[in-house]
Design an enzyme around this catalytic site. Sequence first.
Site, PDB file in Angstrom:
ATOM      1  N   LYS A  41      -5.542  -3.700   0.673  1.00 22.20           N
ATOM      2  CA  LYS A  41      -6.216  -5.097   0.161  1.00 22.20           C
ATOM      3  C   LYS A  41      -6.740  -5.725   1.574  1.00 22.20           C
TER       4      LYS A  41
ATOM      5  N   GLY B  72      10.621   7.955  -1.016  1.00 20.97           N
ATOM      6  CA  GLY B  72       9.142   7.767  -0.907  1.00 20.97           C
ATOM      7  C   GLY B  72       8.297   8.949  -1.563  1.00 20.97           C
ATOM      8  N   SER B  73       7.029   8.869  -0.922  1.00 18.30           N
ATOM      9  CA  SER B  73       6.020   9.966  -1.310  1.00 18.30           C
ATOM     10  C   SER B  73       5.070  10.188  -0.282  1.00 18.30           C
TER      11      SER B  73
ATOM     12  N   GLY C 208     -10.908  12.462  -5.245  1.00 14.91           N
ATOM     13  CA  GLY C 208     -10.093  11.761  -6.372  1.00 14.91           C
ATOM     14  C   GLY C 208     -10.294  10.260  -6.499  1.00 14.91           C
ATOM     15  N   PRO C 209     -10.780  10.158  -7.883  1.00 17.63           N
ATOM     16  CA  PRO C 209     -11.462   8.786  -8.283  1.00 17.63           C
ATOM     17  C   PRO C 209     -10.082   8.315  -9.009  1.00 17.63           C
TER      18      PRO C 209
ATOM     19  N   LEU D  49     -10.552   4.862  -5.691  1.00 19.60           N
ATOM     20  CA  LEU D  49     -11.291   3.774  -6.075  1.00 19.60           C
ATOM     21  C   LEU D  49     -11.356   2.739  -5.159  1.00 19.60           C
TER      22      LEU D  49
ATOM     23  N   GLY E  37      -3.881  12.230  -5.226  1.00 23.78           N
ATOM     24  CA  GLY E  37      -2.487  11.976  -5.764  1.00 23.78           C
ATOM     25  C   GLY E  37      -1.400  11.999  -4.644  1.00 23.78           C
TER      26      GLY E  37
ATOM     27  N   ASP F  41       9.083   5.641  -5.189  1.00 21.70           N
ATOM     28  CA  ASP F  41       8.413   6.693  -5.375  1.00 21.70           C
ATOM     29  C   ASP F  41       8.982   8.171  -5.458  1.00 21.70           C
TER      30      ASP F  41
ATOM     31  N   HIS G 250     -10.993 -24.842 -20.516  1.00 23.52           N
ATOM     32  CA  HIS G 250     -12.265 -24.394 -20.519  1.00 23.52           C
ATOM     33  C   HIS G 250     -13.163 -25.161 -19.270  1.00 23.52           C
TER      34      HIS G 250
HETATM   35  C1  LIG Z   1      -2.771   3.487  -0.254  1.00 25.19           C
HETATM   36  C2  LIG Z   1      -1.782   2.989  -0.983  1.00 25.19           C
HETATM   37  C3  LIG Z   1      -1.968   1.621  -1.612  1.00 25.19           C
HETATM   38  C4  LIG Z   1      -1.136   1.158  -2.526  1.00 25.19           C
HETATM   39  N1  LIG Z   1      -1.222  -0.168  -2.976  1.00 25.19           N
HETATM   40  C5  LIG Z   1      -0.412  -0.547  -4.023  1.00 25.19           C
HETATM   41  C6  LIG Z   1      -0.338  -1.724  -4.608  1.00 25.19           C
HETATM   42  O1  LIG Z   1      -1.456  -2.329  -4.280  1.00 25.19           O
HETATM   43  N2  LIG Z   1       0.626  -2.372  -5.328  1.00 25.19           N
HETATM   44  C7  LIG Z   1       1.546  -1.499  -5.492  1.00 25.19           C
HETATM   45  O2  LIG Z   1       2.271  -1.924  -6.476  1.00 25.19           O
HETATM   46  N3  LIG Z   1       1.800  -0.230  -5.174  1.00 25.19           N
HETATM   47  C8  LIG Z   1       0.870   0.125  -4.236  1.00 25.19           C
HETATM   48  N4  LIG Z   1       1.027   1.363  -3.662  1.00 25.19           N
HETATM   49  C9  LIG Z   1       2.432   2.275  -4.050  1.00 25.19           C
HETATM   50  C10 LIG Z   1       3.365   1.555  -2.898  1.00 25.19           C
HETATM   51  O3  LIG Z   1       3.247   1.440  -1.743  1.00 25.19           O
HETATM   52  C11 LIG Z   1       4.606   2.567  -3.044  1.00 25.19           C
HETATM   53  O4  LIG Z   1       5.038   2.622  -4.573  1.00 25.19           O
HETATM   54  C12 LIG Z   1       5.856   1.944  -2.570  1.00 25.19           C
HETATM   55  O5  LIG Z   1       5.516   1.420  -1.105  1.00 25.19           O
HETATM   56  C13 LIG Z   1       7.199   2.803  -2.591  1.00 25.19           C
HETATM   57  O6  LIG Z   1       8.298   2.729  -1.773  1.00 25.19           O
HETATM   58  P1  LIG Z   1       9.283   3.471  -1.459  1.00 25.19           P
HETATM   59  O7  LIG Z   1      10.529   2.766  -0.954  1.00 25.19           O
HETATM   60  O8  LIG Z   1       9.831   4.355  -2.529  1.00 25.19           O
HETATM   61  O9  LIG Z   1       8.816   4.467  -0.196  1.00 25.19           O
HETATM   62  P2  LIG Z   1       8.500   4.371   1.193  1.00 25.19           P
HETATM   63  O10 LIG Z   1       8.280   2.806   1.560  1.00 25.19           O
HETATM   64  O11 LIG Z   1       7.684   5.430   1.497  1.00 25.19           O
HETATM   65  O12 LIG Z   1       9.864   4.741   1.827  1.00 25.19           O
HETATM   66  C14 LIG Z   1      10.432   5.896   2.067  1.00 25.19           C
HETATM   67  C15 LIG Z   1      11.054   6.058   3.325  1.00 25.19           C
HETATM   68  O13 LIG Z   1      11.886   7.118   3.303  1.00 25.19           O
HETATM   69  C16 LIG Z   1      11.949   7.761   4.680  1.00 25.19           C
HETATM   70  N5  LIG Z   1      12.097   9.392   4.544  1.00 25.19           N
HETATM   71  C17 LIG Z   1      11.586  10.328   3.793  1.00 25.19           C
HETATM   72  N6  LIG Z   1      12.256  11.369   3.865  1.00 25.19           N
HETATM   73  C18 LIG Z   1      13.233  11.070   4.454  1.00 25.19           C
HETATM   74  C19 LIG Z   1      14.372  12.023   4.882  1.00 25.19           C
HETATM   75  N7  LIG Z   1      14.548  13.088   4.578  1.00 25.19           N
HETATM   76  N8  LIG Z   1      15.489  11.360   5.686  1.00 25.19           N
HETATM   77  C20 LIG Z   1      15.444   9.948   6.002  1.00 25.19           C
HETATM   78  N9  LIG Z   1      14.099   9.283   5.712  1.00 25.19           N
HETATM   79  C21 LIG Z   1      13.377   9.705   5.034  1.00 25.19           C
HETATM   80  C22 LIG Z   1      10.465   7.575   4.698  1.00 25.19           C
HETATM   81  O14 LIG Z   1      10.036   7.745   6.430  1.00 25.19           O
HETATM   82  C23 LIG Z   1      10.235   6.209   4.361  1.00 25.19           C
HETATM   83  O15 LIG Z   1      10.327   5.218   5.428  1.00 25.19           O
HETATM   84  C24 LIG Z   1       0.259   1.819  -2.781  1.00 25.19           C
HETATM   85  C25 LIG Z   1       0.174   2.989  -2.037  1.00 25.19           C
HETATM   86  C26 LIG Z   1      -0.736   3.522  -1.196  1.00 25.19           C
HETATM   87  C27 LIG Z   1      -0.512   4.763  -0.594  1.00 25.19           C
HETATM   88  N1  LIG Z   2      -3.139  -0.977  -6.883  1.00 24.35           N
HETATM   89  C1  LIG Z   2      -1.973  -0.309  -6.955  1.00 24.35           C
HETATM   90  O1  LIG Z   2      -1.037  -0.689  -7.572  1.00 24.35           O
HETATM   91  C2  LIG Z   2      -2.052   0.766  -6.317  1.00 24.35           C
HETATM   92  C3  LIG Z   2      -3.136   1.348  -5.226  1.00 24.35           C
HETATM   93  C4  LIG Z   2      -3.033   2.366  -4.475  1.00 24.35           C
HETATM   94  C5  LIG Z   2      -1.883   3.235  -4.830  1.00 24.35           C
HETATM   95  N2  LIG Z   2      -0.946   2.933  -5.863  1.00 24.35           N
HETATM   96  C6  LIG Z   2      -0.017   3.899  -6.300  1.00 24.35           C
HETATM   97  O2  LIG Z   2      -0.029   5.389  -5.458  1.00 24.35           O
HETATM   98  C7  LIG Z   2      -0.306   6.305  -6.415  1.00 24.35           C
HETATM   99  C8  LIG Z   2      -1.106   7.565  -5.760  1.00 24.35           C
HETATM  100  O3  LIG Z   2      -2.491   6.837  -5.864  1.00 24.35           O
HETATM  101  P1  LIG Z   2      -3.344   8.189  -5.918  1.00 24.35           P
HETATM  102  O4  LIG Z   2      -5.117   7.410  -6.015  1.00 24.35           O
HETATM  103  O5  LIG Z   2      -3.306   9.051  -4.852  1.00 24.35           O
HETATM  104  O6  LIG Z   2      -3.174   9.042  -7.459  1.00 24.35           O
HETATM  105  P2  LIG Z   2      -3.893   8.926  -8.706  1.00 24.35           P
HETATM  106  O7  LIG Z   2      -2.993   9.844  -9.447  1.00 24.35           O
HETATM  107  O8  LIG Z   2      -4.014   7.709  -9.340  1.00 24.35           O
HETATM  108  O9  LIG Z   2      -5.277   9.536  -8.641  1.00 24.35           O
HETATM  109  C9  LIG Z   2      -5.399  11.068  -8.051  1.00 24.35           C
HETATM  110  C10 LIG Z   2      -6.853  11.373  -8.568  1.00 24.35           C
HETATM  111  O10 LIG Z   2      -7.137  12.598  -8.018  1.00 24.35           O
HETATM  112  C11 LIG Z   2      -7.716  13.559  -8.561  1.00 24.35           C
HETATM  113  N3  LIG Z   2      -7.788  14.690  -8.257  1.00 24.35           N
HETATM  114  C12 LIG Z   2      -6.724  15.527  -8.225  1.00 24.35           C
HETATM  115  N4  LIG Z   2      -6.992  16.745  -7.576  1.00 24.35           N
HETATM  116  C13 LIG Z   2      -8.206  16.702  -7.217  1.00 24.35           C
HETATM  117  C14 LIG Z   2      -9.094  17.602  -6.658  1.00 24.35           C
HETATM  118  N5  LIG Z   2      -8.858  18.700  -6.135  1.00 24.35           N
HETATM  119  N6  LIG Z   2     -10.348  17.140  -6.526  1.00 24.35           N
HETATM  120  C15 LIG Z   2     -10.848  15.854  -6.828  1.00 24.35           C
HETATM  121  N7  LIG Z   2     -10.178  14.998  -7.530  1.00 24.35           N
HETATM  122  C16 LIG Z   2      -8.787  15.480  -7.549  1.00 24.35           C
HETATM  123  C17 LIG Z   2      -6.904  13.204 -10.036  1.00 24.35           C
HETATM  124  O11 LIG Z   2      -7.838  13.619 -11.043  1.00 24.35           O
HETATM  125  C18 LIG Z   2      -6.773  11.538 -10.040  1.00 24.35           C
HETATM  126  O12 LIG Z   2      -8.147  10.993 -10.420  1.00 24.35           O
HETATM  127  C19 LIG Z   2      -0.775   5.791  -7.835  1.00 24.35           C
HETATM  128  O13 LIG Z   2      -0.289   6.458  -8.950  1.00 24.35           O
HETATM  129  C20 LIG Z   2      -0.256   4.115  -7.778  1.00 24.35           C
HETATM  130  O14 LIG Z   2       0.999   4.285  -8.566  1.00 24.35           O
HETATM  131  C21 LIG Z   2      -0.953   1.951  -6.559  1.00 24.35           C
END
Ligand SMILES: Cc1cc2nc3c(=O)[nH]c(=O)nc-3n(C[C@H](O)[C@H](O)[C@H](O)COP(=O)(O)OP(=O)(O)OC[C@H]3O[C@@H](n4cnc5c(N)ncnc54)[C@H](O)[C@@H]3O)c2cc1C
Ligand SMILES: NC(=O)c1ccc[n+]([C@@H]2O[C@H](COP(=O)([O-])OP(=O)(O)OC[C@H]3O[C@@H](n4cnc5c(N)ncnc54)[C@H](O)[C@@H]3O)[C@@H](O)[C@H]2O)c1
EC number: 1.8.1.4
Length: 480
Positions: free
Chosen positions: A52, A142-143, A178-179, A184, A268, A310, A445
């Site tokens: 952001k 997480g992921s 990946g759009p 995006l 993804g 995640d 309005h």
């Molecule tokens: C670029 C991007 C933009 C995003 N924007 C938004 C947004 O605008 N709004 C929104 O709602 N969501 C957004 N998200 C998604 C949001 O960030 C995630 O859904 C959220 O942070 C997930 O939290 P979590 O606690 O599940 O994972 P995390 O915060 O990733 O925590 C998982 C933790 O587990 C630890 N871990 C993993 N494996 C092990 C293991 N084996 N042993 C010990 N520790 C381990 C990791 O090191 C990590 O610290 C965005 C994600 C990305 C990538």
């Molecule tokens: N504003 C928000 O809330 C926000 C912002 C960023 C991320 N997130 C979270 O993070 C998650 C992951 O985001 P993301 O954008 O990685 O996943 P996503 O699932 O939203 O998008 C992945 C995209 O990649 C495309 N794709 C897959 N394989 C491909 C290939 N080989 N070539 C080209 N395109 C391909 C898919 O068709 C899809 O459009 C989201 O589902 C969302 O929950 C949230």
Amino acid sequence: MEKRKVDVAVIGAGTAGMSAYRAARKHTDNIVLIEGGAYGTTCASVGCMPSKLLIAAADSAHQLRKAPMFGVHPGDVRIDGKEVMARVRKERDRFVSFVVEAVEGFPEADRLRGQARFLSPHRIVVGEKVEVEAARVVIATGSRPNIPGFFKDAKDRLVVNDDIFEWDDLPGSVAVFGPGIIGLELGQALSRLGVRVRMFGVSGSLGPLQEDAIRSYALKTFNEEFPLDTSAKVRLVERTDDGVRIRFSDADRGELTETFDYLLAATGRRPNVDSLDIQNADIAQDDHGSPLFDHYTLQCGDSHIFIAGDANNEVPLLHEAADEGRIAGDNAARYPDVRAGLRRVPLGIVFTDPQIATVGMTLKEANERCKEGYAVGEVSFEGQGRSRVIGANKGILHVYGERGSGLFLGAEMFGPAAEHIGHLLAWSLQKRMTVSEMLTMPFYHPVIEEGVRTALRDLNRKLDIGPQPIERCLDCGPGG
Ligand SMILES: Cc1cc2nc3c(=O)[nH]c(=O)nc-3n(C[C@H](O)[C@H](O)[C@H](O)COP(=O)(O)OP(=O)(O)OC[C@H]3O[C@@H](n4cnc5c(N)ncnc54)[C@H](O)[C@@H]3O)c2cc1C
Ligand SMILES: NC(=O)c1ccc[n+]([C@@H]2O[C@H](COP(=O)([O-])OP(=O)(O)OC[C@H]3O[C@@H](n4cnc5c(N)ncnc54)[C@H](O)[C@@H]3O)[C@@H](O)[C@H]2O)c1
């Protein structure tokens, strides 16, 4: 190996894990929070917040470029990539420091550092140094980005979201694969900051959009800024001396080759459960190896193991991770007295411009649930008064309602102020309001929300509940 015996072990100190720890600690102080990486959470360090921050810089550049439409001429817009990235990192570090402060505020004895994996359902080894015997476990790991194999040919020019926020300067060009939501948001922001962007997708999908009409409108709009093919045919990816060469087929111009500084993989994310030796935990998994769990309790089967955020691959969003962590932590501490937690209605927001919002049921789900006993109300923002005033008159909102009951079911939107409109609609949905009840609420309005009223009136008419809306009605003001 050092041995510990605890009531609850939480694996992962991200948003879900910290929230689980806090909830469980209300019941017991014999608990460990295990973190294998750096403290700071994905959201603050490489997710929601830095993305952001980058978008905020891009918005600023965009507003300046748009100013001449109002007769305001700021001159040439100069973007200093180093300054842009310095602010992103500085503010990001500030957000991260608050999280680190919070986690380091937990008693030291409760915190363990190291990668965790299961030895058996109750035994977890941490960093190969400590063995924890846990009566109950919360998985909150997480992921991470999913990277298709053929991207490897981009070698050192292959980047994911984490890398972008470490850049000192903006590059000249980026090929975004990946759009989806990440692609995006970051792709449009980079493009608006002067980076040459081309975006490649597969199978026609665009962000979270499900409706064909809204998807085509959004695709056309994004293509006015940068080339985006949602069904791209990519023939080759290779590292060259000056970047990454990509050969692809273009519908109009045939086979093309373009070279970019970087390839951004935004294809993804995958839950971090594959390195947990989850097979030793004795819980049922789906075909992808993800543990099966209950949406309301976060419990895996009837076991002592819970999964939140995640890691469970259900709704990978920040507010859901926090909710799920709280429910999972509370239940882990209470086990076997497990309780269903409050799950909120679905709400998703994409911070592009125009923004995207999805609320409640998709059109397909409405169709399945109501057996066609539903209707769709619509508004276009092109002629909407307030949107035109501020030059943000692009987009469509569709709202869904149930015939008979008149209940509001959900919405999909690509348009102005979707982050706010999405909230109004989600709050109405969670309060189980009918479309008629929503229409009794005040609408000021001139505001963009008047467009929501137009869509709701259209919906109520199509549900055979409300009157035929008056064309150019006066309470909407001109262009309502
Ligand atoms: C670029 C991007 C933009 C995003 N924007 C938004 C947004 O605008 N709004 C929104 O709602 N969501 C957004 N998200 C998604 C949001 O960030 C995630 O859904 C959220 O942070 C997930 O939290 P979590 O606690 O599940 O994972 P995390 O915060 O990733 O925590 C998982 C933790 O587990 C630890 N871990 C993993 N494996 C092990 C293991 N084996 N042993 C010990 N520790 C381990 C990791 O090191 C990590 O610290 C965005 C994600 C990305 C990538
Ligand atoms: N504003 C928000 O809330 C926000 C912002 C960023 C991320 N997130 C979270 O993070 C998650 C992951 O985001 P993301 O954008 O990685 O996943 P996503 O699932 O939203 O998008 C992945 C995209 O990649 C495309 N794709 C897959 N394989 C491909 C290939 N080989 N070539 C080209 N395109 C391909 C898919 O068709 C899809 O459009 C989201 O589902 C969302 O929950 C949230």
